[in-house]
Write an enzyme that holds these catalytic residues in place. Sequence first.
Site, PDB file in Angstrom:
ATOM      1  N   ILE A   1     -50.655  23.724  10.256  1.00  0.00           N
ATOM      2  CA  ILE A   1     -51.272  22.539   9.302  1.00  0.00           C
ATOM      3  C   ILE A   1     -49.963  21.763   8.413  1.00  0.00           C
ATOM      4  O   ILE A   1     -49.639  22.566   7.508  1.00  0.00           O
ATOM      5  CB  ILE A   1     -52.451  22.643   8.644  1.00  0.00           C
ATOM      6  CG1 ILE A   1     -53.486  23.445   9.537  1.00  0.00           C
ATOM      7  CG2 ILE A   1     -52.796  21.746   7.766  1.00  0.00           C
ATOM      8  CD1 ILE A   1     -53.778  22.344  10.742  1.00  0.00           C
TER       9      ILE A   1
ATOM     10  N   ARG B   1     -49.229   8.888  17.082  1.00  0.00           N
ATOM     11  CA  ARG B   1     -48.012   8.968  18.146  1.00  0.00           C
ATOM     12  C   ARG B   1     -47.138   7.978  17.897  1.00  0.00           C
ATOM     13  O   ARG B   1     -45.846   8.021  18.162  1.00  0.00           O
ATOM     14  CB  ARG B   1     -48.739   9.115  19.362  1.00  0.00           C
ATOM     15  CG  ARG B   1     -49.207  10.530  19.688  1.00  0.00           C
ATOM     16  CD  ARG B   1     -50.150  10.627  20.815  1.00  0.00           C
ATOM     17  NE  ARG B   1     -50.722  11.820  20.966  1.00  0.00           N
ATOM     18  CZ  ARG B   1     -51.724  12.404  21.647  1.00  0.00           C
ATOM     19  NH1 ARG B   1     -52.168  11.704  22.368  1.00  0.00           N
ATOM     20  NH2 ARG B   1     -51.889  13.636  21.579  1.00  0.00           N
TER      21      ARG B   1
ATOM     22  N   ARG C   1     -12.071  11.576  13.290  1.00  0.00           N
ATOM     23  CA  ARG C   1     -11.348  12.695  14.193  1.00  0.00           C
ATOM     24  C   ARG C   1     -10.512  11.866  15.054  1.00  0.00           C
ATOM     25  O   ARG C   1     -10.775  11.147  15.865  1.00  0.00           O
ATOM     26  CB  ARG C   1     -12.621  13.555  14.823  1.00  0.00           C
ATOM     27  CG  ARG C   1     -11.771  14.588  15.575  1.00  0.00           C
ATOM     28  CD  ARG C   1     -11.680  15.689  14.738  1.00  0.00           C
ATOM     29  NE  ARG C   1     -11.200  16.831  15.746  1.00  0.00           N
ATOM     30  CZ  ARG C   1     -11.023  18.231  15.012  1.00  0.00           C
ATOM     31  NH1 ARG C   1     -10.831  18.320  13.661  1.00  0.00           N
ATOM     32  NH2 ARG C   1     -10.626  19.088  15.821  1.00  0.00           N
TER      33      ARG C   1
ATOM     34  N   GLN D   1     -22.251  17.082  20.221  1.00  0.00           N
ATOM     35  CA  GLN D   1     -21.114  17.119  21.194  1.00  0.00           C
ATOM     36  C   GLN D   1     -19.972  16.490  20.905  1.00  0.00           C
ATOM     37  O   GLN D   1     -18.870  17.009  20.983  1.00  0.00           O
ATOM     38  CB  GLN D   1     -21.579  16.724  22.715  1.00  0.00           C
ATOM     39  CG  GLN D   1     -20.749  17.142  23.950  1.00  0.00           C
ATOM     40  CD  GLN D   1     -20.673  18.481  24.099  1.00  0.00           C
ATOM     41  OE1 GLN D   1     -21.733  19.411  23.488  1.00  0.00           O
ATOM     42  NE2 GLN D   1     -19.765  19.211  24.872  1.00  0.00           N
ATOM     43  N   ILE D   2     -20.246  15.340  20.332  1.00  0.00           N
ATOM     44  CA  ILE D   2     -19.168  14.501  19.920  1.00  0.00           C
ATOM     45  C   ILE D   2     -18.549  15.145  18.700  1.00  0.00           C
ATOM     46  O   ILE D   2     -17.029  15.114  18.469  1.00  0.00           O
ATOM     47  CB  ILE D   2     -19.426  13.096  19.571  1.00  0.00           C
ATOM     48  CG1 ILE D   2     -19.856  12.326  20.454  1.00  0.00           C
ATOM     49  CG2 ILE D   2     -18.605  12.496  18.573  1.00  0.00           C
ATOM     50  CD1 ILE D   2     -20.633  10.969  20.500  1.00  0.00           C
TER      51      ILE D   2
ATOM     52  N   GLY E   1     -17.864  18.192  18.389  1.00  0.00           N
ATOM     53  CA  GLY E   1     -17.294  19.242  18.636  1.00  0.00           C
ATOM     54  C   GLY E   1     -17.804  20.681  17.972  1.00  0.00           C
ATOM     55  O   GLY E   1     -19.157  20.624  17.701  1.00  0.00           O
TER      56      GLY E   1
ATOM     57  N   GLU F   1     -48.328  16.685  17.615  1.00  0.00           N
ATOM     58  CA  GLU F   1     -48.910  15.269  18.074  1.00  0.00           C
ATOM     59  C   GLU F   1     -49.056  15.201  19.417  1.00  0.00           C
ATOM     60  O   GLU F   1     -49.079  13.915  19.832  1.00  0.00           O
ATOM     61  CB  GLU F   1     -48.714  14.206  17.217  1.00  0.00           C
ATOM     62  CG  GLU F   1     -48.812  14.300  15.584  1.00  0.00           C
ATOM     63  CD  GLU F   1     -49.006  13.174  14.638  1.00  0.00           C
ATOM     64  OE1 GLU F   1     -49.464  12.087  15.300  1.00  0.00           O
ATOM     65  OE2 GLU F   1     -48.763  13.134  13.541  1.00  0.00           O
TER      66      GLU F   1
ATOM     67  N   SER G   1     -44.574  16.862  25.096  1.00  0.00           N
ATOM     68  CA  SER G   1     -44.277  15.751  26.128  1.00  0.00           C
ATOM     69  C   SER G   1     -45.248  15.910  27.394  1.00  0.00           C
ATOM     70  O   SER G   1     -45.362  14.571  28.207  1.00  0.00           O
ATOM     71  CB  SER G   1     -42.789  16.003  26.483  1.00  0.00           C
ATOM     72  OG  SER G   1     -42.002  15.722  25.254  1.00  0.00           O
TER      73      SER G   1
HETATM   74  C1  LIG Z   1     -44.221  22.182  12.747  1.00  0.00           C
HETATM   75  C2  LIG Z   1     -45.449  21.846  13.354  1.00  0.00           C
HETATM   76  C3  LIG Z   1     -46.608  21.017  12.738  1.00  0.00           C
HETATM   77  C4  LIG Z   1     -47.666  20.706  13.271  1.00  0.00           C
HETATM   78  N1  LIG Z   1     -48.617  20.094  12.554  1.00  0.00           N
HETATM   79  C5  LIG Z   1     -50.062  19.974  12.726  1.00  0.00           C
HETATM   80  C6  LIG Z   1     -50.996  19.406  12.083  1.00  0.00           C
HETATM   81  O1  LIG Z   1     -50.490  18.955  11.084  1.00  0.00           O
HETATM   82  N2  LIG Z   1     -52.218  19.344  12.442  1.00  0.00           N
HETATM   83  C7  LIG Z   1     -52.748  19.948  13.687  1.00  0.00           C
HETATM   84  O2  LIG Z   1     -53.801  20.045  13.858  1.00  0.00           O
HETATM   85  N3  LIG Z   1     -51.461  20.561  14.310  1.00  0.00           N
HETATM   86  C8  LIG Z   1     -50.422  20.555  14.367  1.00  0.00           C
HETATM   87  N4  LIG Z   1     -49.414  21.109  14.852  1.00  0.00           N
HETATM   88  C9  LIG Z   1     -49.686  21.745  16.272  1.00  0.00           C
HETATM   89  C10 LIG Z   1     -49.031  20.881  17.256  1.00  0.00           C
HETATM   90  O3  LIG Z   1     -49.953  19.754  17.528  1.00  0.00           O
HETATM   91  C11 LIG Z   1     -49.459  21.705  18.509  1.00  0.00           C
HETATM   92  O4  LIG Z   1     -48.547  23.030  18.566  1.00  0.00           O
HETATM   93  C12 LIG Z   1     -49.146  21.084  19.874  1.00  0.00           C
HETATM   94  O5  LIG Z   1     -50.067  20.261  20.156  1.00  0.00           O
HETATM   95  C13 LIG Z   1     -49.127  22.143  21.020  1.00  0.00           C
HETATM   96  O6  LIG Z   1     -50.153  23.075  20.901  1.00  0.00           O
HETATM   97  P1  LIG Z   1     -49.739  24.666  21.285  1.00  0.00           P
HETATM   98  O7  LIG Z   1     -48.728  25.034  20.122  1.00  0.00           O
HETATM   99  O8  LIG Z   1     -51.012  25.432  20.847  1.00  0.00           O
HETATM  100  O9  LIG Z   1     -49.337  24.702  22.577  1.00  0.00           O
HETATM  101  P2  LIG Z   1     -50.182  25.061  24.074  1.00  0.00           P
HETATM  102  O10 LIG Z   1     -51.081  23.781  24.088  1.00  0.00           O
HETATM  103  O11 LIG Z   1     -50.446  26.370  24.047  1.00  0.00           O
HETATM  104  O12 LIG Z   1     -49.047  24.612  24.976  1.00  0.00           O
HETATM  105  C14 LIG Z   1     -48.083  25.460  25.747  1.00  0.00           C
HETATM  106  C15 LIG Z   1     -47.321  24.768  26.652  1.00  0.00           C
HETATM  107  O13 LIG Z   1     -48.298  24.550  27.849  1.00  0.00           O
HETATM  108  C16 LIG Z   1     -48.034  22.914  28.050  1.00  0.00           C
HETATM  109  N5  LIG Z   1     -49.335  22.558  28.416  1.00  0.00           N
HETATM  110  C17 LIG Z   1     -50.461  22.665  27.821  1.00  0.00           C
HETATM  111  N6  LIG Z   1     -51.557  22.089  28.481  1.00  0.00           N
HETATM  112  C18 LIG Z   1     -50.867  21.392  29.441  1.00  0.00           C
HETATM  113  C19 LIG Z   1     -51.269  20.697  30.506  1.00  0.00           C
HETATM  114  N7  LIG Z   1     -52.697  20.123  30.687  1.00  0.00           N
HETATM  115  N8  LIG Z   1     -50.237  19.730  31.450  1.00  0.00           N
HETATM  116  C20 LIG Z   1     -48.951  20.284  31.179  1.00  0.00           C
HETATM  117  N9  LIG Z   1     -48.562  21.254  30.319  1.00  0.00           N
HETATM  118  C21 LIG Z   1     -49.415  21.742  29.401  1.00  0.00           C
HETATM  119  C22 LIG Z   1     -47.678  22.506  26.680  1.00  0.00           C
HETATM  120  O14 LIG Z   1     -47.103  21.090  26.755  1.00  0.00           O
HETATM  121  C23 LIG Z   1     -46.641  23.498  26.132  1.00  0.00           C
HETATM  122  O15 LIG Z   1     -45.522  23.175  26.892  1.00  0.00           O
HETATM  123  C24 LIG Z   1     -48.121  21.272  14.383  1.00  0.00           C
HETATM  124  C25 LIG Z   1     -47.269  22.133  15.259  1.00  0.00           C
HETATM  125  C26 LIG Z   1     -46.029  22.504  14.688  1.00  0.00           C
HETATM  126  C27 LIG Z   1     -45.183  23.348  15.478  1.00  0.00           C
END
Ligand SMILES: Cc1cc2nc3c(=O)[nH]c(=O)nc-3n(C[C@H](O)[C@H](O)[C@H](O)COP(=O)(O)OP(=O)(O)OC[C@H]3O[C@@H](n4cnc5c(N)ncnc54)[C@H](O)[C@@H]3O)c2cc1C
Length: 379
Positions: A158, A242, A267, A335-336, A338, A362, A365
Amino acid sequence: MDFQFSEEQQMIEDHAREFAQRVIAPGAAHRDETSTFDRQLLSQLAENGFLGMLVPEAYGGSAMGYTNYVLVNRQLATACASTAVITGVCNLTASAIDEFGSEELKTEILPEICSAKGQHAAAFCLSEPHCGSDAAALKATARREGDEYILNGTKQWITNGAMSGWYLVMARTAEGASGISAFMVPKGTPGLVIGKKEDKMGQRGSDTVQVILENCRVPSRFRVGDEGIGFRMAMTALDGGRIGIGALSLGVGTAALNEALVYLNEREAFGKPLSRLQALQNMVADMATELEAAWLLTLRAALMKDAGKSVTKEASMAKVFASEACAKAVDLSLQIHGGYGYVKEYPIERLYRDARITRIYEGTSEIQRVVIAREVLNR
Ligand SMILES: Cc1cc2nc3c(=O)[nH]c(=O)nc-3n(C[C@H](O)[C@H](O)[C@H](O)COP(=O)(O)OP(=O)(O)OC[C@H]3O[C@@H](n4cnc5c(N)ncnc54)[C@H](O)[C@@H]3O)c2cc1C
């Protein structure tokens, strides 16, 4: 079709740039190094109207709208990604309350968030230890008892969790995605426990903590909207969020490009400045082109959101493209530089770390691509 900003938009961006470079940029390295945030800065962000950009003036906001929001957030992130994400989460939370909350709730809570009352931020609590992407699988519960709800569960990752005055918590009142409801929990409520602070790779000035709810009682008037709208509310808010992360990514990417430009002229190699080497010029061309394309996607999503259109696809496109353009920009800029890019002496080392999370939070990818493909396949 007009690619010109209005005079007002230009003024807002110029003001944000000046504020970000004068007030925010000087402390960015220190915030990263010490993993701290000077809460005086929160008040300054509020004074500039940057915490309530999506909230009407009647509730203490600056009502700037999404287009101005991305102009501002890009500038904040060019100076300090941590400050930009803190700002972004305040705006995300406030926009959700504004769109879904009751009049009473908006009047009570939004002015406090927009003004950073008590130098407090706001937090958006959706993710849990076992689920992030699959947010509808959340397990936190909200059980009604008379005129109160009793919240139990653990929220993970959070942002602003250690320094918020208000927590927007998604919890289950029934089974399924349509059984998720949303509640505002004020700081200091018995049973609202702030857990361990994460020791992160980047954006270290912004705190990320667990938020634990242990028989945490909130009055039913703190429910945001009707029971069962919590998941829809979170997804709608994240569409806007987003777009903000797109702008944040662009800020970090732009800072990386700027650092590369300085270094290229500073550089020398083989008797001439690095800027004369075509291999490195190609990197600059790629960075500049992809950041520009990402900016157009981000602006389009913001303009559509301001026009009241659905932006689910456009916001995901902006976020995935901008965060990946940012990733490439920090990599090429390093990379630039070095070997000097690999040590803390140059800002690119921090930018490289700050960039990484933009492809995860949020919505990763992969999730953005799931959303985009679903929208494209169903049109
Ligand atoms: C620094 C930081 C700040 C954050 N702040 C907040 C916040 O303020 N509030 C909040 O609620 N959350 C927050 N988050 C949580 C963040 O939104 C989640 O970490 C993120 O949505 C991914 O969820 P997960 O970590 O559980 O990974 P998982 O959901 O377990 O995913 C693991 C991997 O599986 C892939 N994956 C999962 N499902 C699929 C699918 N259907 N198709 C393809 N690939 C998939 C994912 O892309 C990822 O590569 C934060 C996270 C971080 C690290």
